[in-house]
Write a protein that holds these residues in place. Structure first.
Motif, PDB file in Angstrom:
ATOM      1  N   ALA A 133      88.535  33.674  14.634  1.00 17.72           N
ATOM      2  CA  ALA A 133      87.097  33.837  14.438  1.00 17.72           C
ATOM      3  C   ALA A 133      86.369  33.134  15.576  1.00 17.72           C
ATOM      4  O   ALA A 133      86.866  32.156  16.128  1.00 17.72           O
ATOM      5  CB  ALA A 133      86.681  33.226  13.097  1.00 17.72           C
ATOM      6  N   PRO A 134      85.191  33.645  15.955  1.00 17.34           N
ATOM      7  CA  PRO A 134      84.463  33.006  17.052  1.00 17.34           C
ATOM      8  C   PRO A 134      84.107  31.569  16.724  1.00 17.34           C
ATOM      9  O   PRO A 134      83.648  31.254  15.635  1.00 17.34           O
ATOM     10  CB  PRO A 134      83.208  33.873  17.193  1.00 17.34           C
ATOM     11  CG  PRO A 134      83.079  34.590  15.887  1.00 17.34           C
ATOM     12  CD  PRO A 134      84.466  34.788  15.392  1.00 17.34           C
ATOM     13  N   ALA A 135      84.354  30.674  17.688  1.00 17.15           N
ATOM     14  CA  ALA A 135      84.060  29.260  17.478  1.00 17.15           C
ATOM     15  C   ALA A 135      82.560  29.015  17.412  1.00 17.15           C
ATOM     16  O   ALA A 135      82.118  28.063  16.805  1.00 17.15           O
ATOM     17  CB  ALA A 135      84.682  28.431  18.605  1.00 17.15           C
ATOM     18  N   ARG A 136      81.778  29.887  18.069  1.00 14.39           N
ATOM     19  CA  ARG A 136      80.324  29.779  18.052  1.00 14.39           C
ATOM     20  C   ARG A 136      79.748  31.153  17.821  1.00 14.39           C
ATOM     21  O   ARG A 136      80.394  32.167  18.078  1.00 14.39           O
ATOM     22  CB  ARG A 136      79.813  29.202  19.381  1.00 14.39           C
ATOM     23  CG  ARG A 136      80.321  27.782  19.620  1.00 14.39           C
ATOM     24  CD  ARG A 136      79.994  27.297  21.019  1.00 14.39           C
ATOM     25  NE  ARG A 136      80.467  25.938  21.189  1.00 14.39           N
ATOM     26  CZ  ARG A 136      81.713  25.625  21.516  1.00 14.39           C
ATOM     27  NH1 ARG A 136      82.600  26.564  21.703  1.00 14.39           N
ATOM     28  NH2 ARG A 136      82.072  24.363  21.652  1.00 14.39           N
ATOM     29  N   ASN A 137      78.540  31.201  17.332  1.00 17.75           N
ATOM     30  CA  ASN A 137      77.934  32.485  17.005  1.00 17.75           C
ATOM     31  C   ASN A 137      77.415  33.220  18.233  1.00 17.75           C
ATOM     32  O   ASN A 137      77.518  34.436  18.322  1.00 17.75           O
ATOM     33  CB  ASN A 137      76.793  32.280  16.004  1.00 17.75           C
ATOM     34  CG  ASN A 137      77.303  31.755  14.681  1.00 17.75           C
ATOM     35  OD1 ASN A 137      77.283  30.565  14.437  1.00 17.75           O
ATOM     36  ND2 ASN A 137      77.786  32.647  13.839  1.00 17.75           N
ATOM     37  N   VAL A 138      76.817  32.493  19.173  1.00 19.96           N
ATOM     38  CA  VAL A 138      76.195  33.126  20.328  1.00 19.96           C
ATOM     39  C   VAL A 138      76.567  32.362  21.601  1.00 19.96           C
ATOM     40  O   VAL A 138      76.477  31.138  21.641  1.00 19.96           O
ATOM     41  CB  VAL A 138      74.652  33.151  20.201  1.00 19.96           C
ATOM     42  CG1 VAL A 138      74.026  33.823  21.425  1.00 19.96           C
ATOM     43  CG2 VAL A 138      74.219  33.868  18.927  1.00 19.96           C
ATOM     44  N   ILE A 139      76.984  33.105  22.617  1.00 16.62           N
ATOM     45  CA  ILE A 139      77.195  32.523  23.940  1.00 16.62           C
ATOM     46  C   ILE A 139      76.164  33.137  24.870  1.00 16.62           C
ATOM     47  O   ILE A 139      76.058  34.365  24.968  1.00 16.62           O
ATOM     48  CB  ILE A 139      78.612  32.803  24.468  1.00 16.62           C
ATOM     49  CG1 ILE A 139      79.647  32.011  23.652  1.00 16.62           C
ATOM     50  CG2 ILE A 139      78.725  32.424  25.941  1.00 16.62           C
ATOM     51  CD1 ILE A 139      81.083  32.277  24.063  1.00 16.62           C
ATOM     52  N   VAL A 140      75.381  32.289  25.538  1.00 12.90           N
ATOM     53  CA  VAL A 140      74.395  32.750  26.512  1.00 12.90           C
ATOM     54  C   VAL A 140      74.897  32.359  27.893  1.00 12.90           C
ATOM     55  O   VAL A 140      75.048  31.177  28.195  1.00 12.90           O
ATOM     56  CB  VAL A 140      73.007  32.133  26.245  1.00 12.90           C
ATOM     57  CG1 VAL A 140      71.998  32.615  27.298  1.00 12.90           C
ATOM     58  CG2 VAL A 140      72.511  32.484  24.844  1.00 12.90           C
ATOM     59  N   VAL A 141      75.172  33.361  28.725  1.00  9.42           N
ATOM     60  CA  VAL A 141      75.679  33.118  30.069  1.00  9.42           C
ATOM     61  C   VAL A 141      74.514  33.140  31.052  1.00  9.42           C
ATOM     62  O   VAL A 141      73.874  34.174  31.239  1.00  9.42           O
ATOM     63  CB  VAL A 141      76.728  34.171  30.477  1.00  9.42           C
ATOM     64  CG1 VAL A 141      77.256  33.872  31.876  1.00  9.42           C
ATOM     65  CG2 VAL A 141      77.868  34.215  29.463  1.00  9.42           C
ATOM     66  N   ASP A 142      74.225  31.990  31.638  1.00  8.16           N
ATOM     67  CA  ASP A 142      73.215  31.902  32.694  1.00  8.16           C
ATOM     68  C   ASP A 142      73.909  32.317  33.985  1.00  8.16           C
ATOM     69  O   ASP A 142      74.482  31.507  34.694  1.00  8.16           O
ATOM     70  CB  ASP A 142      72.680  30.464  32.776  1.00  8.16           C
ATOM     71  CG  ASP A 142      71.660  30.281  33.884  1.00  8.16           C
ATOM     72  OD1 ASP A 142      71.127  31.295  34.363  1.00  8.16           O
ATOM     73  OD2 ASP A 142      71.411  29.129  34.282  1.00  8.16           O
ATOM     74  N   ALA A 143      73.870  33.621  34.261  1.00  8.25           N
ATOM     75  CA  ALA A 143      74.653  34.216  35.344  1.00  8.25           C
ATOM     76  C   ALA A 143      74.116  33.800  36.709  1.00  8.25           C
ATOM     77  O   ALA A 143      72.998  33.306  36.834  1.00  8.25           O
ATOM     78  CB  ALA A 143      74.645  35.734  35.205  1.00  8.25           C
ATOM     79  N   PRO A 144      74.904  34.029  37.763  1.00  9.97           N
ATOM     80  CA  PRO A 144      74.404  33.769  39.123  1.00  9.97           C
ATOM     81  C   PRO A 144      73.239  34.702  39.444  1.00  9.97           C
ATOM     82  O   PRO A 144      72.926  35.614  38.682  1.00  9.97           O
ATOM     83  CB  PRO A 144      75.622  34.079  40.013  1.00  9.97           C
ATOM     84  CG  PRO A 144      76.795  34.091  39.095  1.00  9.97           C
ATOM     85  CD  PRO A 144      76.292  34.507  37.765  1.00  9.97           C
ATOM     86  N   ALA A 145      72.605  34.499  40.600  1.00 11.20           N
ATOM     87  CA  ALA A 145      71.538  35.397  41.040  1.00 11.20           C
ATOM     88  C   ALA A 145      72.077  36.820  41.124  1.00 11.20           C
ATOM     89  O   ALA A 145      73.284  37.036  41.259  1.00 11.20           O
ATOM     90  CB  ALA A 145      71.005  34.950  42.398  1.00 11.20           C
ATOM     91  N   SER A 146      71.166  37.794  41.047  1.00 11.80           N
ATOM     92  CA  SER A 146      71.533  39.201  40.833  1.00 11.80           C
ATOM     93  C   SER A 146      72.678  39.711  41.691  1.00 11.80           C
ATOM     94  O   SER A 146      73.607  40.359  41.196  1.00 11.80           O
ATOM     95  CB  SER A 146      70.306  40.082  41.047  1.00 11.80           C
ATOM     96  OG  SER A 146      69.305  39.777  40.112  1.00 11.80           O
TER      97      SER A 146
END
Length: 319
Positions: A133-146
């Motif tokens: 099961a997922p350890a966390r509900n939501v992962i937000v990836v602050d991606a590199p510049a475009s």
């Protein structure tokens, strides 16, 4: 629509440098925790600006920064070594591998593999491998510049073609499926009104769509407030009084005109983004004088109001 986006396990946030991408990544993650979800921000910038903002050391290990909110720096080399720990038996053998000159050369010569492992880290931490099961509900990836983000997102497909049915090829295939699974993964673009940001956002949106990674939404950041109009400026310039100097009033009127023009340009840019992308666009107000966690909290509150506006009509409709 914003509520639906927050329901994904993985949110990848990308945009041109300087548009407020990291701040909005943090705000999205904090918003996810408002409803009781646990969120993890993965920042890809080795300088770790969000770690600095939250006052913690940059770390490949998640660090708690607020209630139900953790932060980590997503490092390709560390992700590769973590993966090898999973597949190479024996600590002594693994230690010898890491210390070898061949391994050091391999890591330096294969940056694409590090990028693949970065996305692999997202894949496994989201629990999308089906083994847990997922350890966390939501992962937000602050991606590199475009530009860099596009290379990162294209890497799984390239690796799958290169490595075929090998272990690396299968990993690449799993990661590619994650990126294209709209039930679990969503891409969110961030832009501002300046012409370079608008052009890059539209170009990146088209590139993503061409590889079947159409963004779920665009966050239009730093919309100038429209608290007055041309009539208000005229009234200001024509005010009279014993303590009012015409020179001062004219100066204030010019400043007001400049702000009014800036707001008008932002509206034109907003209309262009809506037309060219064809998807949901959320307006994020400009908050002059705020920075750091204060700015993150204010934007989180703004986004929460978006969610409330989406929820109320549905509830009324059910009644």
């Amino acid at each position: 629509m914003l509520n639906e986006i927050l329901a994904h396990r993985v949110l990848i946030v990308l945009g041109k440098g300087g548009v407020g991408k990291s701040t909005l990544s943090a705000a999205i993650a904090k918003l996810a925790t408002v409803s009781g979800a646990r969120a993890l921000i993965m920042e890809c910038d080795a300088r770790a600006p969000l770690a600095s903002t939250f006052g913690v050391a940059s770390s490949f290990v998640p660090t708690a920064v607020a209630h139900n909110l953790s932060l980590m720096t997503l490092d390709g080399r560390a992700a590769l070594e973590e993966y090898l720990r999973l597949v190479v038996p024996g600590r002594m053998l693994l230690k010898a591998v890491f210390a070898s000159r061949l391994y050091q050369f391999f890591v330096q010569a294969a940056p694409g593999l590090r990028e693949l492992m970065m996305l692999g880290k997202v894949f496994y931490d989201a629990g999308l491998d089906g083994d847990k099961a997922p350890a966390r509900n939501v992962i937000v990836v602050d991606a590199p510049a475009s530009g860099q983000a596009m290379s990162l997102l294209k890497m799984p497909t390239a690796a799958r073609s290169t490595f075929g049915d090998s272990v690396v090829g299968k990993e690449a295939s799993n990661i590619s499926k994650m990126l294209r699974d709209r039930r679990h993964c969503a891409i969110v673009q961030v832009t501002t009104a300046d012409s370079l940001s608008i052009s890059e956002t539209i170009e990146t949106h088209a590139q993503l769509s061409s590889i079947h990674l159409t963004p779920a939404a665009v966050l239009f950041n730093r919309i100038p407030p429209s608290e007055f109009d041309a009539d208000d400026i005229s009234a200001l310039a024509n005010r009279r009084g014993p303590h009012l100097r015409k020179k001062d009033l004219d100066h204030l009127a010019e400043l007001a005109k400049s702000e009014l023009n800036r707001a008008a340009e932002a509206r034109k840019a907003l209309a262009k983004i809506r037309k060219e992308t064809g998807g949901p666009v959320f307006e994020i107000a400009e908050h002059s004088g705020l920075s750091g966690i204060d700015l993150i909290d204010r934007i989180t509150a703004d986004l929460a109001r978006h969610c409330e506006h989406e929820t109320v009509p549905r509830a009324a409709h059910r009644r």
